[in-house]
Design a protein around this motif. Structure first.
Motif, PDB file in Angstrom:
ATOM      1  N   ASP A 161     -54.273  30.215 -40.228  1.00 13.58           N
ATOM      2  CA  ASP A 161     -54.650  28.861 -40.615  1.00 13.58           C
ATOM      3  C   ASP A 161     -55.055  28.041 -39.396  1.00 13.58           C
ATOM      4  OD1 ASP A 161     -54.057  29.452 -43.218  1.00 13.58           O
ATOM      5  OD2 ASP A 161     -52.087  28.476 -43.198  1.00 13.58           O
ATOM      6  N   GLY A 162     -56.097  27.269 -39.572  1.00 15.76           N
ATOM      7  CA  GLY A 162     -56.543  26.391 -38.509  1.00 15.76           C
ATOM      8  C   GLY A 162     -57.470  27.027 -37.505  1.00 15.76           C
ATOM      9  N   VAL A 163     -57.769  28.322 -37.663  1.00 21.64           N
ATOM     10  CA  VAL A 163     -58.656  29.021 -36.729  1.00 21.64           C
ATOM     11  C   VAL A 163     -60.017  29.202 -37.392  1.00 21.64           C
ATOM     12  CG1 VAL A 163     -59.040  31.112 -35.369  1.00 21.64           C
ATOM     13  CG2 VAL A 163     -56.717  30.221 -35.677  1.00 21.64           C
ATOM     14  N   ASP A 164     -61.060  28.863 -36.680  1.00 22.76           N
ATOM     15  CA  ASP A 164     -62.430  28.985 -37.181  1.00 22.76           C
ATOM     16  C   ASP A 164     -62.698  30.432 -37.596  1.00 22.76           C
ATOM     17  OD1 ASP A 164     -65.243  29.094 -37.508  1.00 22.76           O
ATOM     18  OD2 ASP A 164     -65.527  27.509 -36.028  1.00 22.76           O
ATOM     19  N   THR A 165     -63.178  30.633 -38.803  1.00 23.65           N
ATOM     20  CA  THR A 165     -63.423  31.991 -39.315  1.00 23.65           C
ATOM     21  C   THR A 165     -64.566  32.691 -38.588  1.00 23.65           C
ATOM     22  OG1 THR A 165     -64.839  31.084 -41.071  1.00 23.65           O
ATOM     23  CG2 THR A 165     -62.510  31.469 -41.606  1.00 23.65           C
ATOM     24  N   SER A 166     -65.329  31.947 -37.766  1.00 26.83           N
ATOM     25  CA  SER A 166     -66.406  32.601 -37.015  1.00 26.83           C
ATOM     26  C   SER A 166     -65.863  33.556 -35.955  1.00 26.83           C
ATOM     27  CB  SER A 166     -67.298  31.547 -36.341  1.00 26.83           C
ATOM     28  OG  SER A 166     -66.590  30.840 -35.337  1.00 26.83           O
TER      29      SER A 166
END
Length: 320
Positions: A75-80
């Protein structure tokens, strides 16, 4: 997934392959499918039990740096981040696994020209070498002695001191063959393990970067110039004697200094900036990484045997 744990402190045979469930990244973390795992001197020190007093317990999974591909994020981490090739610092544990967890702020994308193997050879050693020299207030024109220069940290310190304009870069090492290889990387003088030899070597040094520590460390204060600085960046030879500072006090009028250095005291943005620069330099061939051998993760015992016998030049890298 496969992992390697320290089931008993002491010799390498205390390392054991175990099975663990694949971890799920928590908030702020990434999951990395490892392609390369760096085997560092700190791993061996922990495995021997030297640092047991610092809270390390049996069952500990060693390893602090990995490289591979991000497969999931918390959670909170850019999926890129998913699908990106990265290097990551896992802390003081958790690297000897097929899939590793790391904080996203300790994760760095790899430039296209840098392999996972080269990344774990450079990632931590380059930072300690850079900031270790800085901690010793190294300046262009000064003489530097690297004590224990045959590992990845020593090799990077030699290169960075030479690139930084050192007037002389002396090394201690165990053989003429290793000395020749270190000369190719920027060393100007080759000494034996006691710091002797090299007829044309400086009589003293402005900065000593000590990777070994151990019982012989106090004798190297004799090799510091007036106002010289010794910085201990490792203790692969064990802790120094409790009274090691007496050697410095005995030469009080030389105004020598001693400091210990850990990269943990460097702010994360500063580590990231330097590491990014070093990765880019290595991808251009301006910094050289030296890999002693690639071994499967399951052969971590052999990797540590080789480290204990002192036969490693550069870094051993484990591959899942």
């Amino acid at each position: 997934m496969k992992a390697v744990a320290i089931q008993a402190f002491g010799p390498p045979e205390g390392l054991t392959v175990i099975d663990l469930p694949v971890p799920a990244p928590a908030a702020g973390q990434v999951l990395i499918a490892n392609e390369a795992i760096g085997v560092g001197g700190s791993d061996a020190v922990i495995r021997r039990g030297t640092l047991a007093g610092y809270g390390f317990k049996e069952g500990h999974i060693p390893g602090s740096e990995v490289a591979g591909t991000v497969t999931a994020v918390g959670d909170g981490v850019d999926t890129s981040w998913v699908g990106r090739r990265v290097w990551a610092f896992t802390g003081v544990n958790g690297g000897y696994v097929e899939q590793a967890i790391a904080a996203v702020e300790e994760t760095l994308p790899l430039p296209a020209g840098l392999s996972a193997v080269d990344a774990v050879t450079l990632g931590s050693s380059g930072i300690v070498a850079h900031f270790g020299l800085s901690h010793g207030h190294f300046a262009p024109g000064e003489s530097v002695l690297v004590r224990g220069a045959a590992g990845s940290l020593g090799i990077m310190t030699v290169q960075l001191a030479a690139r930084g304009g050192a007037g002389a870069v002396a090394v201690t090492t165990s053989s003429a063959e290793r000395g020749d290889r270190l000369r190719e990387l920027g060393a100007t003088h080759v000494l034996d393990r006691s710091g002797e030899g090299g007829d044309d070597a400086p009589s003293g040094y402005d900065v000593i970067i000590d990777i070994i520590a151990g019982a012989d460390m106090p004798s190297f204060f004799d090799k510091l110039n007036p106002n010289g600085r010794m910085v201990a960046v490792g203790a692969v030879g064990g802790m120094p004697p409790a009274d090691f500072g007496m050697a410095m006090m005995a030469a009080f009028q030389k105004s020598m200094s001693f400091a210990a250095f850990s990269a943990a005291t460097v702010a994360e943005p500063d580590r990231r900036a330097v590491r990014t620069e070093q990765f880019d330099a290595a991808s251009r061939g301006e910094l050289r990484t030296v890999v002693h051998e690639l071994l499967p993760l399951e052969r971590a015992v052999l990797a540590h045997r080789k480290m204990d016998t002192g036969e490693v030049f550069g870094r051993i890298v484990l591959t899942p």
